[in-house]
Write a protein that holds these residues in place. Structure first.
Motif, PDB file in Angstrom:
ATOM      1  N   SER A  58      59.033  57.627   5.500  1.00 54.92           N
ATOM      2  CA  SER A  58      59.101  57.376   4.053  1.00 54.92           C
ATOM      3  C   SER A  58      59.818  58.488   3.299  1.00 54.92           C
ATOM      4  CB  SER A  58      57.694  57.170   3.496  1.00 54.92           C
ATOM      5  OG  SER A  58      56.917  58.327   3.743  1.00 54.92           O
ATOM      6  N   GLY A  59      59.958  59.639   3.946  1.00 56.03           N
ATOM      7  CA  GLY A  59      60.643  60.757   3.302  1.00 56.03           C
ATOM      8  C   GLY A  59      62.074  60.442   2.870  1.00 56.03           C
ATOM      9  N   HIS A  60      62.738  59.520   3.576  1.00 54.79           N
ATOM     10  CA  HIS A  60      64.121  59.186   3.203  1.00 54.79           C
ATOM     11  C   HIS A  60      64.169  58.649   1.770  1.00 54.79           C
ATOM     12  CE1 HIS A  60      66.194  59.431   7.210  1.00 54.79           C
ATOM     13  NE2 HIS A  60      64.932  59.408   7.599  1.00 54.79           N
ATOM     14  N   ALA A  61      63.292  57.679   1.499  1.00 55.47           N
ATOM     15  CA  ALA A  61      63.286  57.061   0.166  1.00 55.47           C
ATOM     16  C   ALA A  61      62.783  58.049  -0.888  1.00 55.47           C
ATOM     17  CB  ALA A  61      62.417  55.808   0.190  1.00 55.47           C
ATOM     18  N   GLU A  62      61.805  58.864  -0.507  1.00 48.97           N
ATOM     19  CA  GLU A  62      61.252  59.823  -1.473  1.00 48.97           C
ATOM     20  C   GLU A  62      62.278  60.883  -1.858  1.00 48.97           C
ATOM     21  OE1 GLU A  62      56.975  60.994  -0.939  1.00 48.97           O
ATOM     22  OE2 GLU A  62      57.312  60.016   0.988  1.00 48.97           O
ATOM     23  N   SER A 110      59.209  62.192  11.236  1.00 50.33           N
ATOM     24  CA  SER A 110      58.382  62.403  10.035  1.00 50.33           C
ATOM     25  C   SER A 110      57.939  63.857   9.913  1.00 50.33           C
ATOM     26  CB  SER A 110      57.119  61.535  10.070  1.00 50.33           C
ATOM     27  OG  SER A 110      57.474  60.191   9.985  1.00 50.33           O
ATOM     28  N   TYR A 111      57.674  64.453  11.043  1.00 50.88           N
ATOM     29  CA  TYR A 111      57.232  65.854  11.034  1.00 50.88           C
ATOM     30  C   TYR A 111      58.295  66.744  10.373  1.00 50.88           C
ATOM     31  CZ  TYR A 111      56.486  70.563  12.797  1.00 50.88           C
ATOM     32  OH  TYR A 111      56.345  71.924  12.893  1.00 50.88           O
ATOM     33  N   TYR A 112      59.538  66.588  10.831  1.00 53.29           N
ATOM     34  CA  TYR A 112      60.619  67.412  10.265  1.00 53.29           C
ATOM     35  C   TYR A 112      60.928  67.011   8.818  1.00 53.29           C
ATOM     36  CZ  TYR A 112      61.455  69.179  14.968  1.00 53.29           C
ATOM     37  OH  TYR A 112      61.313  69.789  16.187  1.00 53.29           O
ATOM     38  N   ALA A 113      60.907  65.708   8.572  1.00 52.54           N
ATOM     39  CA  ALA A 113      61.236  65.209   7.232  1.00 52.54           C
ATOM     40  C   ALA A 113      60.230  65.728   6.204  1.00 52.54           C
ATOM     41  CB  ALA A 113      61.250  63.685   7.237  1.00 52.54           C
ATOM     42  N   THR A 114      58.968  65.698   6.572  1.00 56.64           N
ATOM     43  CA  THR A 114      57.917  66.099   5.637  1.00 56.64           C
ATOM     44  C   THR A 114      58.046  67.574   5.276  1.00 56.64           C
ATOM     45  OG1 THR A 114      56.479  64.416   6.568  1.00 56.64           O
ATOM     46  CG2 THR A 114      55.410  66.121   5.264  1.00 56.64           C
ATOM     47  N   LYS A 115      58.446  68.369   6.252  1.00 61.42           N
ATOM     48  CA  LYS A 115      58.625  69.803   5.985  1.00 61.42           C
ATOM     49  C   LYS A 115      59.617  70.022   4.844  1.00 61.42           C
ATOM     50  CE  LYS A 115      58.503  72.279  10.238  1.00 61.42           C
ATOM     51  NZ  LYS A 115      58.812  73.450  10.954  1.00 61.42           N
ATOM     52  N   THR A 116      60.768  69.383   4.935  1.00 65.34           N
ATOM     53  CA  THR A 116      61.778  69.539   3.888  1.00 65.34           C
ATOM     54  C   THR A 116      61.292  68.928   2.585  1.00 65.34           C
ATOM     55  OG1 THR A 116      63.555  69.443   5.526  1.00 65.34           O
ATOM     56  CG2 THR A 116      64.173  69.020   3.250  1.00 65.34           C
ATOM     57  N   LEU A 117      60.704  67.746   2.691  1.00 67.60           N
ATOM     58  CA  LEU A 117      60.275  67.046   1.477  1.00 67.60           C
ATOM     59  C   LEU A 117      59.254  67.856   0.673  1.00 67.60           C
ATOM     60  CD1 LEU A 117      60.617  64.389  -0.098  1.00 67.60           C
ATOM     61  CD2 LEU A 117      58.649  63.508   1.164  1.00 67.60           C
ATOM     62  N   ARG A 118      58.276  68.447   1.355  1.00 68.21           N
ATOM     63  CA  ARG A 118      57.256  69.237   0.642  1.00 68.21           C
ATOM     64  C   ARG A 118      57.881  70.430  -0.076  1.00 68.21           C
ATOM     65  NH1 ARG A 118      55.103  65.262   0.990  1.00 68.21           N
ATOM     66  NH2 ARG A 118      53.348  64.666   2.308  1.00 68.21           N
TER      67      ARG A 118
END
Ligand code: TRP
Length: 334
Positions: free
Chosen positions: A88-92, A313-321
């Protein structure tokens, strides 16, 4: 960069049937360079719905494309192969980046203009902000390099602009991605109009070799391939049809254009076309066999889909946060 590893990101849309051009120009090349990077290869299904899709068809094609990545030789234990819609990080991130992208910039995108003209009845906002979602794909994983074709260069440039703009305000948040400049894949053109690139959306089925075409179909399409009346196998821009056939033969056999020219010196077009057709059949056969085998193993593919989406998701969430914090969203309470 993630840790001390350079990151490579790329993606393909699961719309239309993949062609020999997609394989020789991109997929085959990914396999060769993947070992040098921490890699993410996405099936970009969020992008696909910017054009209206039949749901069952999209689901099927997305699974086929993901399976094909593996059939082509990408090891899913080492390369992260996943559906964009499962992270979901892509859309966020795309939403946040939308607020750092100007209408004027998006208005200049040539692909938007082309697609808007082609789908005049559905010029939706997603089609307009498509490049921002692509920027999110790339920046979410702090990608250093992105192998893209010429037609996607403008999107990579806007990605860099958005990243630099964001970094200028908030500090070094994003890695600025570069196009992959190493040995790129062959540029394969239409068999019916060698001035155009081979496209999965071409209306003339004889213009493209589809990766699942059987041997007879491949040979038939090469027999019908447009050439010229020069009656000589020479690698030059004035003979685009022959040039394209030389490129295809070269990409399948690993031979340079000069070698191919020497090999077929004095031979007729008919014989040459047959040889190209056979080289393509030999190239596609193992890919098709592996694809058929993998497709039967539902549990294996399902396992890959799940574990790789988790990894992405693990890597995506890191950047997103990090990004969410930078722009001022409240901390999550744990
Ligand atoms: N827009 C690309 C294409 O149609 C696909 C794509 C989506 C992509 N996101 C990406 C390619 C990120 C490279 C990196 O070819």
């Amino acid at each position: 960069m993630i840790g001390d590893q350079k990151v490579l990101f790329s993606g393909m849309q699961a719309t239309g049937n993949l062609t020999l051009g997609n394989y020789l120009g991109a997929l085959k090349n990914w396999v060769h360079i993947a070992d040098e990077y921490l890699t993410f290869f996405s099936v970009v299904d969020l992008h696909s719905i910017t054009i209206r899709q039949d749901p069952a068809e999209l689901r099927k094609r997305a699974r086929n494309l993901l399976t094909l990545y593996i059939a082509a030789g990408l090891d899913p234990e080492k390369n992260c192969i996943y559906y964009q819609s499962h992270v979901s990080g892509h859309a966020e991130l795309a939403w946040i980046l939308n607020c750092f992208t100007y209408m004027g910039e998006l208005n200049r995108m040539t692909q938007f203009k082309d697609k808007a003209a082609k789908h005049a009845d559905n010029i939706n906002a997603g089609l307009f902000t498509y490049p921002v979602l692509m920027a999110a794909d790339i920046l979410l994983y702090q990608a250093d390099v992105v192998p893209v074709g010429k037609d996607q260069m403008q999107h990579l440039e806007i990605t860099r602009d958005i990243a630099q703009r964001f970094n200028a305000v908030y500090g070094d948040v994003f890695t600025i991605p570069e196009p992959y400049l190493g040995k790129t894949g062959a540029k394969i053109r239409s068999l019916q109009d060698p001035e155009k690139k081979m496209s999965k959306s071409d209306e003339n089925p004889n213009a493209s070799i589809y990766l699942m075409d059987d041997a007879d179909t491949v040979i038939r399409k090469f027999k019908r391939a447009v050439t010229d009346s020069e009656a000589q196998i020479v690698y030059r821009d004035e003979q685009p049809g022959i040039q394209n056939l030389i490129d295809i033969y070269g990409a399948c056999t690993g031979k340079a254009p000069e070698e191919v020219v020497r090999e077929f010196d004095g031979k007729g077009y008919g014989e040459f076309k047959m040889a190209v057709g056979e080289a393509v059949v030999a190239q596609l056969r193992p890919l098709q066999e592996r694809f058929a085998q993998l497709s039967k193993d539902k549990a294996y593919i399902d396992g890959i889909i799940k574990s790789n989406a988790e990894k992405a998701s693990y890597y995506a969430t890191k950047t997103l946060r990090k990004v969410q914090k930078k722009v001022g969203f409240p901390d999550r309470i744990r």
